[in-house]
Design an enzyme around this catalytic site. Structure first.
Site, PDB file in Angstrom:
ATOM      1  N   CYS A  35       0.843  -1.192   0.000  1.00 25.71           N
ATOM      2  CA  CYS A  35       0.000   0.000   0.000  1.00 25.71           C
ATOM      3  C   CYS A  35       0.876   1.238   0.000  1.00 25.71           C
ATOM      4  O   CYS A  35       2.099   1.161   0.086  1.00 25.71           O
ATOM      5  CB  CYS A  35      -0.938   0.013   1.194  1.00 25.71           C
ATOM      6  SG  CYS A  35      -0.074   0.193   2.763  1.00 25.71           S
ATOM      7  N   CYS A  38       3.264   1.795   2.880  1.00 26.48           N
ATOM      8  CA  CYS A  38       4.517   1.023   2.789  1.00 26.48           C
ATOM      9  C   CYS A  38       5.569   1.849   2.042  1.00 26.48           C
ATOM     10  O   CYS A  38       6.719   1.961   2.469  1.00 26.48           O
ATOM     11  CB  CYS A  38       4.296  -0.294   2.050  1.00 26.48           C
ATOM     12  SG  CYS A  38       3.194  -1.462   2.877  1.00 26.48           S
ATOM     13  N   ASP A 455      10.318  29.643 -30.880  1.00 23.70           N
ATOM     14  CA  ASP A 455      11.503  29.979 -31.663  1.00 23.70           C
ATOM     15  C   ASP A 455      11.151  29.782 -33.136  1.00 23.70           C
ATOM     16  O   ASP A 455      10.514  28.798 -33.502  1.00 23.70           O
ATOM     17  CB  ASP A 455      12.654  29.068 -31.260  1.00 23.70           C
ATOM     18  CG  ASP A 455      13.902  29.352 -32.067  1.00 23.70           C
ATOM     19  OD1 ASP A 455      14.405  30.474 -31.981  1.00 23.70           O
ATOM     20  OD2 ASP A 455      14.356  28.443 -32.788  1.00 23.70           O
TER      21      ASP A 455
END
Length: 755
Positions: A35, A38, A455
């Site tokens: 989970c 953890c 650009d």
């Protein structure tokens, strides 16, 4: 002209132990996490080490760790092991044969555990919920069926809870294990020491907490049903995570498996892993190009759609660069290998995507912090619920039931999945479309951007000169003028001459023979064609009125104009300019539709810049021209000082600093490594429309993450009070908790349909 491919210089990147100043980086595969809390625990322990910075991702089960000199990878692994999990360095990337779940041992084992548990739990649930099915001693059959579900089916939860408890931690598994074992233990007590084991015992089922005699109440359906529901949620979650990472695996699988190498004049088929830089290999029609390289023989069309998302094949011939994993759609090619293994564009793309999936957005870091303290808080809430119910009602059964419901429904798993699953799917889909998102923080940037600086050269335009208009005097044929000009210019290496030659060949066909060719510096070229003296350039000072006007108009817009003359008499004027990409105008419209203000930035003169701006739909007031390369950063900073949040799209070395300075940098994949490394998003193909797609995808991914988090937070905020108030039966709570995680993952998978 050779086409440059992304990452055209020799830049090597590795997944492990890459020196970065005085620190190194390693990626670890973490095992045993069940989970989000953890992952939070592992991350917290690693970050407590001196000089170590770690990010642990529950969805990918990876830890990306930066560590200083003096710390070894073995030290990092030992820290993870002491925390109760496993860690190892991943093996070198190899072709993935198949992602089917049958070839995934963990997923297959989980499916077996789920199947057995569900088959055993279903009769228990039905017997407990439907009084009409209850017969004498039905409770003992339920115990026989439920016991293996709770003990064996729930073993992963119990094992994880025990391991975490030894390290003084509590996770989602703690909630599940304590809740199911409490329900099972209560049932054992009621069966063996209470009245629940008596023949003829019956009890009904209620969606809410019911008050009954504790000695005759069993919760076997809760214990078995919750385990089955949570296993189902885990299985669906695991499958969904596999599907979420499918795009990255598909990217890794694109490469060729073997290659026909030329050795001593013969073709020898060898695995791609044995290919070395400098080797020459054969690519037949329909075959994948084995690695990045340069065509040394042959002419063909290359289909790069699998890699870049570009549907139109690109013609290649001798001298052109080709990219590994693209498909030869035409004739036979001989390619000289340039980059192999981890240096190829495909490998670097995969690393960029995986690095992005391993990262965390700021919103996920908040969710992780909450998950880390959530479980202990829930345990306290469950104890408080039991105490309050017992004090208010005096009913031990009702108090116990409400406390178990709190434990089971509070799983924070959905919080841990909210960001990584959406990020996995979003970045994977981006890779399929030729969009590489470098990290989750990029998603946050795209939401705030209001100005996009483009650009000009190589981004809005092709960066290559192209023949534009042809003006001829009365009585002269355009085709004849082009043939004369093309014949002379074809012999010159000047970029303008090459543009004229290419345009003339396209419009007028083959050229006549040139005699006495001469290149006159500063003036142009001359020679004899078809017995006439022909000049192309600036040899004539006086022109017919119509040609003089055309020449002046072209030069006023910044285009180059050359005069074609035969035997001293002007025949026509040809104009040459950097060609605007066909898709640039459409791209500007798409950027405007996203609420962005496009700005054109260029070192060219203002006349050229404004002509390009008008052609693509950029307001002339948003044109910044005649900017030196080193001044581009100042332009970005000035726009930011005006209160704008700026995205920059560029492709050259001189764009790298500006890309890094901008709030969001987008590099065209046809550009240089410097630009790509400095950017946040890389657009694999040189199509400006992909910039708009990249911003849309990033915003959609961020929106999905936020939707997931709202659901996950909202679910827990709403469900906990309901459970504590006794309005949820524990088994219903388990089903709702499983649905929450599945909903978050399923919602993320919708990003796979982005287009």
């Amino acid at each position: 002209m050779a086409r440059s491919s992304p990452w055209s210089t020799d830049v090597t990147s590795t997944l492990a132990d890459t020196p970065i100043g005085t620190t190194s980086e390693v990626e670890l595969t973490i095992g045993g996490m069940t989970c989000a809390s953890c992952a939070a625990r592992v991350e917290k322990k690693l970050n407590r080490m001196d000089g170590v910075t770690a990010t642990v991702n529950y969805a990918t089960e990876k830890a990306k760790v930066s560590y200083p000199v003096g710390v070894q990878v073995a030290d990092l692994i030992a820290t993870v092991v002491k925390t109760g999990y496993t860690a190892e360095e991943p093996p070198p990337p190899e072709p993935v044969e198949d992602a089917a779940e049958e070839r995934d041992p963990e997923l297959a084992a989980l499916r077996v555990r789920l199947t057995v548990s569900a088959l055993l739990a279903l009769p228990v649930v039905l017997l407990s919920m439907v009084p009409a099915l209850q017969f004498d001693n039905w409770q003992w059959l339920s115990l026989t069926l439920a016991a293996p579900v709770v003990v064996w089916g729930g073993l992963p939860f119990h094992r994880a809870a025990f391991t975490n408890a030894r390290h003084g931690a509590a996770t989602m598994d703690t909630l599940v294990s304590v809740g199911t074992l409490a329900a099972f233990g209560w049932s054992l007590w009621a069966l063996f020491f209470g009245d629940a084991g008596m023949p003829g015992m019956r009890h009904g089922f209620d969606l809410t907490v019911s008050r009954t005699d504790g000695a005759s109440t069993i919760y076997l359906e809760v214990a078995a049903g919750v385990v089955a529901f949570i296993l189902l949620g885990r299985y669906l979650e695991a499958r969904s995570k596999r599907r979420a990472g499918a795009a990255l695996r598909a990217l890794m699988e694109l490469g060729a498996k073997d290659v026909a190498v030329l050795r001593d004049g013969r073709e020898v088929r060898v695995p791609v892993s044995q290919l070395a830089a400098g080797d020459r290999f054969v690519v037949r029609p329909g075959e994948k190009i084995a690695t990045d390289g340069t065509v040394v023989e042959g002419y063909s069309a290359v289909d790069a759609s699998m890699l870049t998302g570009e549907s139109v094949p690109v013609d290649v011939t001798v001298g052109d660069a080709v990219t590994g994993a693209t498909v030869n759609a035409g004739g036979r090619l001989v390619v000289e290998a340039g980059r192999v293994g981890a240096d190829t564009q495909l490998a670097r793309m995969a690393r960029l995507v995986e690095d992005a999936q391993n990262g965390k957005a700021e919103v996920q870091r908040l969710a992780d912090r909450i998950s880390g303290i959530f479980v202990p808080v829930v345990l306290l809430i469950a104890l408080g619920t039991f105490g309050v119910w017992l004090a208010v009602t005096g009913d031990t059964v009702a108090a116990f039931t409400a406390a178990v419901a709190v434990l089971i429904i509070a799983c924070p798993c959905a919080l841990g999945l909210a960001t990584p699953t959406a990020l996995m799917v979003g970045t994977g889909r981006g890779a399929q479309l030729g969009i590489l998102i470098k990290g989750p923080e990029v998603l946050e940037s795209t939401r705030r951007v209001d100005t996009v600086v483009l650009d000009k050269t190589g981004t809005v335009t092709t960066g290559r000169m192209k023949l534009q208009e042809v003006y001829v005097v009365d009585g002269a044929a355009e085709k004849d003028v082009l043939r004369l000009a093309g014949a002379l210019e074809h012999a010159s290496e000047h970029p303008i001459a090459q543009a004229v030659a290419a345009g003339a060949q396209e419009r007028a066909g083959a050229f006549p023979v040139v005699e006495g060719f001469a290149n006159v510096p500063g003036r142009g070229v001359r020679g004899r064609v078809d017995g006439h003296d022909v000049t192309v350039g600036r040899f004539l000072e006086v022109l017919p009125e119509e040609l003089a006007r055309a020449k002046a108009a072209a030069e006023a817009e910044g285009r180059t104009a050359v005069v074609v003359a035969r035997d001293g008499a002007a025949l026509g004027v040809l104009t040459v300019a950097d060609a605007i990409k066909e898709t640039s105008a459409e791209a500007v419209r798409a950027l405007r539709a996203l609420g962005l203000t496009p700005v054109l930035l260029t070192g060219d003169n203002r006349a050229v810049a404004q002509a390009v701006a008008r052609a693509v739909g950029i307001d002339t007031g948003e044109v910044i021209a005649e900017v030196l390369p080193e001044d581009k950063v100042d332009v970005i900073k000035r726009l930011q000082d005006e209160g704008r949040t700026v995205a920059m799209v560029g492709d050259g070395v001189n764009d790298a600093a500006a890309l890094a300075t901008a709030d969001l940098g987008l590099a065209m994949g046809t550009g240089t490594d410097a630009a790509i490394e400095a950017s946040d998003l890389t657009l694999v193909r040189g199509d400006l429309r992909v910039a708009a797609d990249a911003i849309r995808l990033s915003r959609r991914t961020l929106s999905t993450i936020k939707g997931n988090l709202v659901w996950a937070f909202g679910y827990n905020v709403a469900a906990l009070p309901l459970a504590a108030a006794g309005l949820l039966n524990p088994m219903i709570a388990g089903a709702a908790m499983a649905f929450s995680s599945v909903f978050v993952v399923t919602n993320s998978l919708r990003l796979r349909a982005f287009s």
